[in-house]
Design a protein around this motif. Structure first.
Motif, PDB file in Angstrom:
ATOM      1  N   VAL A   1       0.836  -1.205   0.000  1.00  0.00           N
ATOM      2  CA  VAL A   1       0.000   0.000   0.000  1.00  0.00           C
ATOM      3  C   VAL A   1       0.867   1.249   0.000  1.00  0.00           C
ATOM      4  CG1 VAL A   1      -1.679   1.320   1.334  1.00  0.00           C
ATOM      5  CG2 VAL A   1      -1.959  -1.151   1.089  1.00  0.00           C
ATOM      6  N   LEU A   2       1.873   1.268   0.855  1.00  0.00           N
ATOM      7  CA  LEU A   2       2.728   2.455   0.953  1.00  0.00           C
ATOM      8  C   LEU A   2       3.582   2.642  -0.300  1.00  0.00           C
ATOM      9  CD1 LEU A   2       3.915   2.192   4.689  1.00  0.00           C
ATOM     10  CD2 LEU A   2       2.205   3.748   3.733  1.00  0.00           C
ATOM     11  N   ALA A   3       4.118   1.547  -0.828  1.00  0.00           N
ATOM     12  CA  ALA A   3       4.993   1.657  -2.000  1.00  0.00           C
ATOM     13  C   ALA A   3       4.218   2.102  -3.234  1.00  0.00           C
ATOM     14  CB  ALA A   3       5.679   0.320  -2.263  1.00  0.00           C
ATOM     15  N   SER A   4       3.044   1.536  -3.465  1.00  0.00           N
ATOM     16  CA  SER A   4       2.271   1.883  -4.655  1.00  0.00           C
ATOM     17  C   SER A   4       1.776   3.324  -4.620  1.00  0.00           C
ATOM     18  CB  SER A   4       1.092   0.925  -4.819  1.00  0.00           C
ATOM     19  OG  SER A   4       0.242   0.970  -3.688  1.00  0.00           O
ATOM     20  N   SER A   5       1.592   3.858  -3.430  1.00  0.00           N
ATOM     21  CA  SER A   5       1.126   5.241  -3.306  1.00  0.00           C
ATOM     22  C   SER A   5       2.259   6.250  -3.321  1.00  0.00           C
ATOM     23  CB  SER A   5       0.328   5.408  -1.997  1.00  0.00           C
ATOM     24  OG  SER A   5       1.183   5.241  -0.875  1.00  0.00           O
ATOM     25  N   GLY A   6       3.502   5.756  -3.216  1.00  0.00           N
ATOM     26  CA  GLY A   6       4.652   6.645  -3.180  1.00  0.00           C
ATOM     27  C   GLY A   6       5.013   7.123  -1.786  1.00  0.00           C
ATOM     28  N   LEU A   7       4.347   6.606  -0.754  1.00  0.00           N
ATOM     29  CA  LEU A   7       4.596   7.057   0.610  1.00  0.00           C
ATOM     30  C   LEU A   7       5.722   6.291   1.302  1.00  0.00           C
ATOM     31  CD1 LEU A   7       0.956   7.535   1.979  1.00  0.00           C
ATOM     32  CD2 LEU A   7       2.659   9.327   1.595  1.00  0.00           C
ATOM     33  N   LEU A   8       6.081   5.115   0.814  1.00  0.00           N
ATOM     34  CA  LEU A   8       7.006   4.246   1.530  1.00  0.00           C
ATOM     35  C   LEU A   8       8.370   4.905   1.732  1.00  0.00           C
ATOM     36  CD1 LEU A   8       7.464   1.393   2.752  1.00  0.00           C
ATOM     37  CD2 LEU A   8       8.376   0.727   0.515  1.00  0.00           C
ATOM     38  N   ILE A   9       8.845   4.866   2.981  1.00  0.00           N
ATOM     39  CA  ILE A   9      10.199   5.302   3.314  1.00  0.00           C
ATOM     40  C   ILE A   9      11.086   4.062   3.270  1.00  0.00           C
ATOM     41  CG2 ILE A   9      11.676   6.319   5.077  1.00  0.00           C
ATOM     42  CD1 ILE A   9       9.693   8.278   3.772  1.00  0.00           C
ATOM     43  N   ARG A  10      12.068   4.056   2.410  1.00  0.00           N
ATOM     44  CA  ARG A  10      12.844   2.850   2.139  1.00  0.00           C
ATOM     45  C   ARG A  10      14.109   2.728   2.980  1.00  0.00           C
ATOM     46  NH1 ARG A  10      10.848   0.549  -2.618  1.00  0.00           N
ATOM     47  NH2 ARG A  10       9.338   1.882  -3.689  1.00  0.00           N
TER      48      ARG A  10
ATOM     49  N   LYS B   1       8.021   8.477   9.964  1.00  0.00           N
ATOM     50  CA  LYS B   1       7.958   7.214  10.701  1.00  0.00           C
ATOM     51  C   LYS B   1       6.663   6.455  10.414  1.00  0.00           C
ATOM     52  CE  LYS B   1      10.956   8.572  14.539  1.00  0.00           C
ATOM     53  NZ  LYS B   1      11.057   8.752  16.004  1.00  0.00           N
ATOM     54  N   LEU B   2       5.616   7.156  10.033  1.00  0.00           N
ATOM     55  CA  LEU B   2       4.344   6.500   9.722  1.00  0.00           C
ATOM     56  C   LEU B   2       4.406   5.679   8.442  1.00  0.00           C
ATOM     57  CD1 LEU B   2       1.815   9.373  10.514  1.00  0.00           C
ATOM     58  CD2 LEU B   2       2.117   7.263  11.812  1.00  0.00           C
ATOM     59  N   TYR B   3       5.427   5.922   7.629  1.00  0.00           N
ATOM     60  CA  TYR B   3       5.474   5.325   6.302  1.00  0.00           C
ATOM     61  C   TYR B   3       6.645   4.360   6.132  1.00  0.00           C
ATOM     62  CZ  TYR B   3       2.644   9.507   6.060  1.00  0.00           C
ATOM     63  OH  TYR B   3       1.708  10.477   6.339  1.00  0.00           O
ATOM     64  N   ARG B   4       7.097   3.778   7.249  1.00  0.00           N
ATOM     65  CA  ARG B   4       8.170   2.789   7.181  1.00  0.00           C
ATOM     66  C   ARG B   4       7.591   1.404   6.913  1.00  0.00           C
ATOM     67  NH1 ARG B   4      13.222   2.731  10.544  1.00  0.00           N
ATOM     68  NH2 ARG B   4      13.866   2.109   8.448  1.00  0.00           N
ATOM     69  N   ARG B   5       8.429   0.486   6.532  1.00  0.00           N
ATOM     70  CA  ARG B   5       8.003  -0.874   6.228  1.00  0.00           C
ATOM     71  C   ARG B   5       7.342  -1.521   7.451  1.00  0.00           C
ATOM     72  NH1 ARG B   5      10.289  -2.710   1.489  1.00  0.00           N
ATOM     73  NH2 ARG B   5      12.047  -1.507   0.695  1.00  0.00           N
ATOM     74  N   GLY B   6       6.420  -2.449   7.172  1.00  0.00           N
ATOM     75  CA  GLY B   6       5.719  -3.136   8.247  1.00  0.00           C
ATOM     76  C   GLY B   6       6.642  -3.887   9.191  1.00  0.00           C
ATOM     77  N   LEU B   7       7.827  -4.244   8.707  1.00  0.00           N
ATOM     78  CA  LEU B   7       8.818  -4.939   9.516  1.00  0.00           C
ATOM     79  C   LEU B   7       9.184  -4.146  10.768  1.00  0.00           C
ATOM     80  CD1 LEU B   7      11.053  -7.195   9.745  1.00  0.00           C
ATOM     81  CD2 LEU B   7      12.517  -5.688   8.394  1.00  0.00           C
ATOM     82  N   TYR B   8       9.071  -2.822  10.696  1.00  0.00           N
ATOM     83  CA  TYR B   8       9.541  -1.975  11.787  1.00  0.00           C
ATOM     84  C   TYR B   8       8.445  -1.584  12.778  1.00  0.00           C
ATOM     85  CZ  TYR B   8      13.681  -1.609   8.856  1.00  0.00           C
ATOM     86  OH  TYR B   8      14.790  -1.908   8.106  1.00  0.00           O
ATOM     87  N   ASN B   9       7.236  -2.086  12.603  1.00  0.00           N
ATOM     88  CA  ASN B   9       6.163  -1.735  13.535  1.00  0.00           C
ATOM     89  C   ASN B   9       6.461  -2.264  14.929  1.00  0.00           C
ATOM     90  OD1 ASN B   9       4.767  -0.485  11.503  1.00  0.00           O
ATOM     91  ND2 ASN B   9       3.267  -2.112  11.219  1.00  0.00           N
ATOM     92  N   PHE B  10       6.251  -1.430  15.923  1.00  0.00           N
ATOM     93  CA  PHE B  10       6.472  -1.803  17.318  1.00  0.00           C
ATOM     94  C   PHE B  10       5.452  -2.864  17.731  1.00  0.00           C
ATOM     95  CE2 PHE B  10       6.173  -1.535  21.876  1.00  0.00           C
ATOM     96  CZ  PHE B  10       7.451  -1.215  22.306  1.00  0.00           C
ATOM     97  N   ILE B  11       5.935  -3.898  18.422  1.00  0.00           N
ATOM     98  CA  ILE B  11       5.036  -4.967  18.867  1.00  0.00           C
ATOM     99  C   ILE B  11       5.098  -5.089  20.382  1.00  0.00           C
ATOM    100  CG2 ILE B  11       4.578  -7.447  18.828  1.00  0.00           C
ATOM    101  CD1 ILE B  11       5.525  -7.520  15.975  1.00  0.00           C
ATOM    102  N   LYS B  12       3.967  -4.909  21.018  1.00  0.00           N
ATOM    103  CA  LYS B  12       3.821  -5.121  22.455  1.00  0.00           C
ATOM    104  C   LYS B  12       3.118  -6.466  22.637  1.00  0.00           C
ATOM    105  CE  LYS B  12       1.931  -2.954  26.609  1.00  0.00           C
ATOM    106  NZ  LYS B  12       1.097  -1.851  27.139  1.00  0.00           N
ATOM    107  N   LEU B  13       3.726  -7.378  23.397  1.00  0.00           N
ATOM    108  CA  LEU B  13       3.209  -8.741  23.478  1.00  0.00           C
ATOM    109  C   LEU B  13       1.774  -8.801  23.965  1.00  0.00           C
ATOM    110  CD1 LEU B  13       6.289 -10.741  24.852  1.00  0.00           C
ATOM    111  CD2 LEU B  13       5.464 -10.561  22.510  1.00  0.00           C
ATOM    112  N   THR B  14       1.417  -7.952  24.922  1.00  0.00           N
ATOM    113  CA  THR B  14       0.053  -7.986  25.451  1.00  0.00           C
ATOM    114  C   THR B  14      -0.943  -7.302  24.526  1.00  0.00           C
ATOM    115  OG1 THR B  14       0.556  -5.992  26.731  1.00  0.00           O
ATOM    116  CG2 THR B  14       0.746  -8.123  27.861  1.00  0.00           C
ATOM    117  N   VAL B  15      -0.453  -6.416  23.649  1.00  0.00           N
ATOM    118  CA  VAL B  15      -1.328  -5.726  22.698  1.00  0.00           C
ATOM    119  C   VAL B  15      -0.634  -5.657  21.335  1.00  0.00           C
ATOM    120  CG1 VAL B  15      -2.848  -3.753  22.336  1.00  0.00           C
ATOM    121  CG2 VAL B  15      -2.048  -4.267  24.631  1.00  0.00           C
ATOM    122  N   PRO B  16      -0.549  -6.775  20.623  1.00  0.00           N
ATOM    123  CA  PRO B  16       0.100  -6.730  19.296  1.00  0.00           C
ATOM    124  C   PRO B  16      -0.699  -5.864  18.338  1.00  0.00           C
ATOM    125  CG  PRO B  16      -1.007  -8.829  19.644  1.00  0.00           C
ATOM    126  CD  PRO B  16      -1.060  -8.107  20.948  1.00  0.00           C
TER     127      PRO B  16
END
Length: 208
Positions: free
Chosen positions: A11-20, A56-71
């Motif tokens: 979604v981010l890459a096709s729209s041109g928003l993705l930060i690489r 920071k909103l447009y970084r790859r999904g790999l970098y999303n913060f994950i909290k174990l109790t609230v993924p």
């Protein structure tokens, strides 16, 4: 189907928003209000969810913060791991929640209106913009039947926004990416709706 992280990337890459950029700390993207706080200890810096801003909103999904109790809810809905155990392979479910994410998630809506603005400013022709959007998102040329359907939908949405001009700005104001005043017009809003429908095609997120 693409993994949860790659759906965000598409979604981010096709729209041109993705930060690489590669590497760096985790980021906190858009998330429904109150979910994080519903399962928190109420102490420290992680007591409340503080969404990141700007690039920071447009970084790859790999970098999303994950909290174990609230993924991240969006990732979990698309069968991402919540990181509480090792997994050899992820499951793959199909639920109505996935369609609701693609129709209502701020990231998808924001990407749709950003891409709509870009393509309309380049061509100012609905058919050309629709063809280009389809190829960028689905990664193939649009068929004549698909073009007819999407063009008819664009005409319907254009009539809607021309008849209800007060709906244009609220429709286009989703997300934090700056909205140029010249883009607040019925053509952009109508094209945004078409692009949203393309993002919601099964073929968009399911690759053979």
């Amino acid at each position: 189907r693409l993994p949860a992280e790659n759906i965000q990337d598409l979604v981010l890459a096709s729209s041109g928003l993705l930060i690489r950029d590669i590497g760096g700390p985790s980021v906190k993207p858009y998330q429904p209000e109150g979910i994080w706080e519903a399962a928190t200890s109420g102490r420290g810096v992680l007591a409340t969810y503080v969404q990141d801003r700007g690039e920071k909103l447009y970084r790859r999904g790999l970098y999303n913060f994950i909290k174990l109790t609230v993924p991240p809810p969006k990732a979990i809905i698309f069968d991402s791991s919540n990181r509480d155990r090792c997994e050899v392979g992820r499951g793959r479910t199909n639920t109505p929640l996935q369609a609701l994410v693609m129709l209502n998630d701020p990231m998808v809506l924001e990407a749709s209106r950003v891409l709509a603005s870009e393509l309309w400013n380049k061509s100012e022709k609905a058919q050309t913009a629709i063809d280009q959007a389809f190829k960028r998102i689905v990664c193939r040329d649009i068929s004549s039947q698909e073009e007819q359907i999407l063009s008819a939908y664009y005409a319907d949405q254009l009539d809607r926004f021309e008849s209800n001009p007060t709906q244009i700005e609220p429709t286009l104001s989703v997300g934090e990416y700056p909205l140029d005043t010249k883009d607040i017009r019925p053509e952009t809003a109508a094209l945004m709706q078409v692009i949203m429908s393309i993002y919601n095609l099964e073929e968009t997120i399911t690759k053979i």
